[in-house]
Design an enzyme around this catalytic site. Sequence first.
Site, PDB file in Angstrom:
ATOM      1  N   HIS A 106      15.931 -27.774   9.819  1.00 47.44           N
ATOM      2  CA  HIS A 106      15.104 -27.197   8.753  1.00 47.44           C
ATOM      3  C   HIS A 106      14.575 -28.303   7.854  1.00 47.44           C
ATOM      4  CE1 HIS A 106      13.640 -24.067   6.088  1.00 47.44           C
ATOM      5  NE2 HIS A 106      14.144 -24.732   5.061  1.00 47.44           N
ATOM      6  N   ILE A 372      -1.954  17.022  -0.787  1.00 46.85           N
ATOM      7  CA  ILE A 372      -2.505  16.020   0.136  1.00 46.85           C
ATOM      8  C   ILE A 372      -3.161  16.652   1.353  1.00 46.85           C
ATOM      9  CG2 ILE A 372      -0.862  14.250  -0.587  1.00 46.85           C
ATOM     10  CD1 ILE A 372       0.467  14.604   2.189  1.00 46.85           C
ATOM     11  N   GLU A 437      17.583   7.764   7.301  1.00 49.20           N
ATOM     12  CA  GLU A 437      17.816   8.737   8.373  1.00 49.20           C
ATOM     13  C   GLU A 437      17.327   8.236   9.730  1.00 49.20           C
ATOM     14  OE1 GLU A 437      18.538  12.291   8.608  1.00 49.20           O
ATOM     15  OE2 GLU A 437      19.229  12.656   6.571  1.00 49.20           O
ATOM     16  N   PHE A 530      31.218  20.361   3.306  1.00 42.07           N
ATOM     17  CA  PHE A 530      30.910  20.661   4.697  1.00 42.07           C
ATOM     18  C   PHE A 530      31.709  19.752   5.618  1.00 42.07           C
ATOM     19  CE2 PHE A 530      26.982  21.849   2.353  1.00 42.07           C
ATOM     20  CZ  PHE A 530      27.128  23.232   2.508  1.00 42.07           C
ATOM     21  N   ASP A 531      32.414  20.381   6.555  1.00 42.24           N
ATOM     22  CA  ASP A 531      33.237  19.658   7.533  1.00 42.24           C
ATOM     23  C   ASP A 531      34.218  18.719   6.844  1.00 42.24           C
ATOM     24  OD1 ASP A 531      31.768  20.987   9.513  1.00 42.24           O
ATOM     25  OD2 ASP A 531      30.262  19.401   9.566  1.00 42.24           O
ATOM     26  N   GLU A 534      34.080  14.436   4.608  1.00 47.34           N
ATOM     27  CA  GLU A 534      34.522  13.072   4.927  1.00 47.34           C
ATOM     28  C   GLU A 534      33.362  12.146   5.281  1.00 47.34           C
ATOM     29  OE1 GLU A 534      37.563  12.116   4.332  1.00 47.34           O
ATOM     30  OE2 GLU A 534      37.945  14.186   3.703  1.00 47.34           O
ATOM     31  N   GLN A 535      32.146  12.686   5.365  1.00 46.86           N
ATOM     32  CA  GLN A 535      30.986  11.850   5.670  1.00 46.86           C
ATOM     33  C   GLN A 535      30.788  10.828   4.545  1.00 46.86           C
ATOM     34  OE1 GLN A 535      31.022  15.071   4.927  1.00 46.86           O
ATOM     35  NE2 GLN A 535      29.915  16.322   6.409  1.00 46.86           N
ATOM     36  N   ARG A 621      26.788   5.697   6.827  1.00 47.12           N
ATOM     37  CA  ARG A 621      25.416   5.192   6.750  1.00 47.12           C
ATOM     38  C   ARG A 621      25.415   4.055   5.732  1.00 47.12           C
ATOM     39  NH1 ARG A 621      21.652   9.795   5.354  1.00 47.12           N
ATOM     40  NH2 ARG A 621      21.967  10.441   7.509  1.00 47.12           N
TER      41      ARG A 621
END
Length: 663
Positions: A106, A372, A437, A530-531, A534-535, A621
């Site tokens: 470099h 739009i 997503e 939901f579920d 734990e997400q 995520r």
Amino acid sequence: MSSKAVVFAYHDIGCAGIEALLNTGYDIAAVFTHADDPKENNFYGSVAQLCARNGIPVHAPEDANHPLWIERIAKLNPDYLFSFYYRNLLSEPLLATARKGAFNLHGSLLPKYRGRAPANWVLVNGETETGVTLHRMVKRADAGAILAQQKVIIERSDTGLTLHAKLRDAASNLLRDALPQLAQGKLAETAQDESQATYFGRRTAADGKLEWKKPAEELFNLVRAVTQPYPGAFCAVGEHKLVVWQADVVKGNEGLAPGRVISVNPLRIACGEDSLVIKFGQRNDNGLYLAGPSLANELGLVDGSVLRGAESGRKPRRTRVLILGVNGFIGNHLSERLLRDDRYEVYGLDIGSDAIERLRSHPNFHYVEGDISIHTEWIEYHIKKCDVVLPLVAIATPIEYTRNPLRVFELDFEENLKLVRYCVKYNKRVIFPSTSEVYGMCQDQYFDEDTSNLVVGPVNKQRWIYSVSKQLLDRVIWAYGAKGLNFTLFRPFNWMGPRLDRLDSARIGSSRAITQLILNLVEGTPIRLFDGGEQKRCFTDIADGIEALARIIDNDNDACNGQIINIGNPENEASIRQLGEELLRQFEAHPLRGNFPPFAGFRDVESKAFYGTGYQDVAHRKPSIENAKRLLNWEPTVEMSETIGNTLDFFLREAMLEIADKK
């Protein structure tokens, strides 16, 4: 036995690197270079010609990171990969083909001046020394451990060309000494000090514009950084362009305004501090190379003339930013941030204005109520009129993905594609909101913009229609980029804060998770997990996200052009259950707590009971934010507890207004 190397090289320093490898006994199995661009002034040596003369196989693929090329390189079984002024970043799978490591040369003393054109940047910034660095290549550009460095002194008489020659000689000397030691395993590696790192983007011809309000010393440095063989520093004189090839600084400016001609022999221009003598230059890009006095005569300059770009009492035109979806969560916060900066003028369209009422009296804010899909003529006109376009209109709540998938596709893809095509038609910069997503069910620990796979579920899981609509637009925009569209894609990761949603949106299930949880607290209904909740997600404060987005709009040194940038806070990772627990803790301690019913507890619920059978969730995520750090000099600073507190407070006060209205 000699060490086998595969080399990626371009420019004089690429030639110097190849020659050093040959001289120190390395076996070069193949060289990868670039085809010369006919639009560039190719003043440097040819890697392809050097390889041809030495019988070395040479290639110039459009994408050396393509799996086919990686497979071919792996079959060569190289001990080392070397990069000598190769212009493209090499991917991790490609780097992994070298048994003993991959190394780059470099043109600066790392960690200073990472990035593009370091030899020009050190001159622009008036540095007195620079150098070359041999370092290990890692995923991030110019960030690997250092093996060797050699300093180069910068003289006041140096230009981009002479400094490049010094760096080429320094590279030859460094490699002559370091390469044998590397082959023998005798070179120690030292990690770079990240606190000292600086990054600079690529330079364009437009960066050579002379701004006379700056000190003469700064303009002198700019002139020598971009003089021949580069495009040159320039300003406007009437209808002509004045290109400056050589200049010097004279103390004082005789009290004249910046840009005013003090004398024509020598051709001396007043600056914000001191004055600049133009020794040599030319009129327009195709003019004759002339001495300063002759140049003044050709341009019709006399003592007291004013060069364009001088301060005339008139401010430069503000950058016009068009925000479609200006009343939305990102749109209203971004507008507020831009309007704090007098350099911007915001034009916005949306179907409502409740979140932007506080901005509508601002003289640089222009709002029109519209859709739009209907107001196409207004939109096309304003895309043509504005400088930067942000199409922020989208359906972005999970329940809608499963109950209204066609509407999601029509709005998020079809309508936004029209906007992108207007940007192509009128050559406008588009900053497009991709989404976290798009990574879907990617299994990487950190989701990387450039290397992570985008993985979604089967067709019967309609929740992925939002993800694939956004992903397809990303790919379309990328393809238009190859044809000249100036774009940046940004991917928000769970931004939260005031004005995120409305409680009424949560009542019909069409809101983000935190709004739904707060509604449960406000109404005394159980918090549904939901579920099991734990997400995991990485929650990002809106202030952090908007600051990053504002820097993308600023686009210093054009660093964001053609880039994809995650904007999130990997340190704020928490499960939805943990989010609910922290909300509850702060809710119980809030001054307005007494106005609401008792907490009704947590309740585990199957996701399909709420979202339907078309839903599918992801376990985690987490973003890589290395691009944001490198391109924007940005890192998130707000802790999740503070973000939750600010968001909760906003919605509780909204709930209090609802209570007051009922009374």
